[in-house]
Every structure is written in structure tokens, then in C-alpha cells.
Design a protein around this motif. Structure first.
Motif, PDB file in Angstrom:
ATOM      1  N   ALA A  58       0.746  -1.441   0.205  1.00  0.00           N
ATOM      2  CA  ALA A  58      -0.053   0.070  -0.036  1.00  0.00           C
ATOM      3  C   ALA A  58       0.793   1.201  -0.043  1.00  0.00           C
ATOM      4  O   ALA A  58       0.610   2.158  -0.658  1.00  0.00           O
ATOM      5  CB  ALA A  58      -1.004   0.093   1.245  1.00  0.00           C
ATOM      6  N   LEU A  59       2.108   1.079   0.739  1.00  0.00           N
ATOM      7  CA  LEU A  59       2.925   2.264   0.642  1.00  0.00           C
ATOM      8  C   LEU A  59       3.554   2.429  -0.601  1.00  0.00           C
ATOM      9  O   LEU A  59       3.893   3.854  -1.053  1.00  0.00           O
ATOM     10  CB  LEU A  59       3.927   2.135   1.948  1.00  0.00           C
ATOM     11  N   TRP A  60       3.690   1.483  -1.072  1.00  0.00           N
ATOM     12  CA  TRP A  60       4.428   1.519  -2.581  1.00  0.00           C
ATOM     13  C   TRP A  60       3.548   2.227  -3.736  1.00  0.00           C
ATOM     14  O   TRP A  60       3.969   3.237  -4.211  1.00  0.00           O
ATOM     15  CB  TRP A  60       4.796   0.103  -3.154  1.00  0.00           C
ATOM     16  N   ILE A  61       2.214   1.858  -3.718  1.00  0.00           N
ATOM     17  CA  ILE A  61       1.394   2.416  -4.877  1.00  0.00           C
ATOM     18  C   ILE A  61       0.928   3.641  -4.276  1.00  0.00           C
ATOM     19  O   ILE A  61       0.758   4.554  -5.413  1.00  0.00           O
ATOM     20  CB  ILE A  61       0.080   1.484  -4.812  1.00  0.00           C
ATOM     21  N   ALA A  71      -8.467   6.089  -9.550  1.00  0.00           N
ATOM     22  CA  ALA A  71      -8.276   4.823 -10.065  1.00  0.00           C
ATOM     23  C   ALA A  71      -9.192   3.956  -9.383  1.00  0.00           C
ATOM     24  O   ALA A  71      -9.894   3.030 -10.342  1.00  0.00           O
ATOM     25  CB  ALA A  71      -6.665   4.047  -9.637  1.00  0.00           C
ATOM     26  N   LEU A  72      -9.681   3.992  -8.160  1.00  0.00           N
ATOM     27  CA  LEU A  72     -10.592   3.200  -7.850  1.00  0.00           C
ATOM     28  C   LEU A  72     -12.116   3.406  -8.533  1.00  0.00           C
ATOM     29  O   LEU A  72     -12.823   2.321  -8.601  1.00  0.00           O
ATOM     30  CB  LEU A  72     -10.862   3.452  -6.386  1.00  0.00           C
ATOM     31  N   LEU A  89      -5.563  -0.319  -3.255  1.00  0.00           N
ATOM     32  CA  LEU A  89      -5.920   1.134  -3.275  1.00  0.00           C
ATOM     33  C   LEU A  89      -6.572   1.558  -1.983  1.00  0.00           C
ATOM     34  O   LEU A  89      -6.074   2.687  -1.655  1.00  0.00           O
ATOM     35  CB  LEU A  89      -6.910   1.549  -4.538  1.00  0.00           C
ATOM     36  N   MET A  90      -7.585   1.084  -1.528  1.00  0.00           N
ATOM     37  CA  MET A  90      -8.324   1.488  -0.107  1.00  0.00           C
ATOM     38  C   MET A  90      -6.965   1.194   0.939  1.00  0.00           C
ATOM     39  O   MET A  90      -6.938   2.352   1.728  1.00  0.00           O
ATOM     40  CB  MET A  90      -9.279   0.624   0.005  1.00  0.00           C
ATOM     41  N   LEU A  91      -6.166   0.370   1.068  1.00  0.00           N
ATOM     42  CA  LEU A  91      -5.321   0.345   1.915  1.00  0.00           C
ATOM     43  C   LEU A  91      -4.268   1.439   1.817  1.00  0.00           C
ATOM     44  O   LEU A  91      -3.867   1.960   2.808  1.00  0.00           O
ATOM     45  CB  LEU A  91      -4.232  -1.061   1.862  1.00  0.00           C
TER      46      LEU A  91
END
Length: 135
Positions: A58-61, A71-72, A89-91
Motif C-alpha cells: 500500500a505504501l508503494w502504490i 483509479a478506484l 488502493l483502499m489500503l
């Protein structure tokens, strides 16, 4: 051997996307999420670091794009949702109450319920989507 090559390919694609100049667009963000999840780069690190691989993914994205929420609610993800990438995406911080470009700018929860995507609706509710929001 085949699994290793596939994971390496996904890792290379994820690194390539995240190293592009500028932030990623909606489609590129979805693609990055797919490759991050398939590459399993952080597998086994949680035992060593105490940080789950999901948090690291999640940090990476979230560092690679400004458009997690966009995007979601991208048209592709609305009509053929990728639940695993949506969770990522939510994370990463995507707004679960974000308004879409369809059904008179309805919130993503309303659109997913309207389309009958029960798994995505459950995921949105799990992440705190507002059930009282007006479409």
C-alpha cells in the motif's frame, strides 16, 4: 522455474511503472497495483520487520500516484472491478466515498451496488464507505 519468471516479470513491470517520471494516471495505477500484488516482492518480510506485506504494498502504490481514488472509480474498475487491486488502493488511502463520473456523479458505493458487484460493495463497507451518502 515458471513461477519465478512470472514473479520476476511482474516485479520488473511494477518497478518500471513506479520509476516513470511524474505520477501515474488511473489506468497505470491499476496496472501497477496488479503487478505489485502478483510480484510478491515483500513476501516473508513481515516476520523480519514486523510490518505486513500488505502495508508495504500500500505504501508503494500510494507513493507512485496521486490518483488512488481516481483509479478506484475508473470506468474499467467500476464495470469490471478488480477486488484485490481495489483493496490495495483502499489500503493505500483511496477515498471510499469518492464520486464517480457515472449515474449523475454517484459515489462509488452507489454505482457498485447498482451494478450488483456484491464483493466490491462488501469491501467498500469494510473500509468505511458511507451508506447514507446521497447519489
Amino acid at each position: 522455474m515458471h513461477v519465478f519468471l512470472c514473479r520476476s516479470g511482474h516485479a520488473l513491470m511494477a518497478f518500471m511503472l513506479s520509476r516513470q517520471e511524474g505520477k501515474l494516471n488511473r489506468q497505470q495505477t491499476m496496472e501497477l497495483g496488479h503487478h505489485i500484488l502478483k510480484a510478491h516482492i515483500f513476501k516473508g518480510l513481515s516476520k523480519k520487520t514486523g510490518v505486513s506485506s500488505s502495508v508495504l504494498q500500500a505504501l508503494w502504490i500510494s507513493c507512485s500516484t496521486d490518483g488512488l481514488s481516481a483509479a478506484l472509480v475508473s470506468l474499467r474498475n467500476l464495470y469490471t472491478p478488480n477486488v484485490k487491486v481495489s483493496r490495495l488502493l483502499m489500503l493505500g488511502g483511496a477515498n471510499v466515498n469518492y464520486r464517480t463520473e457515472v449515474l449523475n456523479n454517484a459515489p462509488v458505493l452507489c454505482v457498485q451496488a447498482h451494478l450488483g458487484h456484491q464483493e466490491t460493495v462488501s469491501l467498500l463497507l469494510e473500509f468505511g464507505a458511507n451508506v447514507d451518502v446521497v447519489s
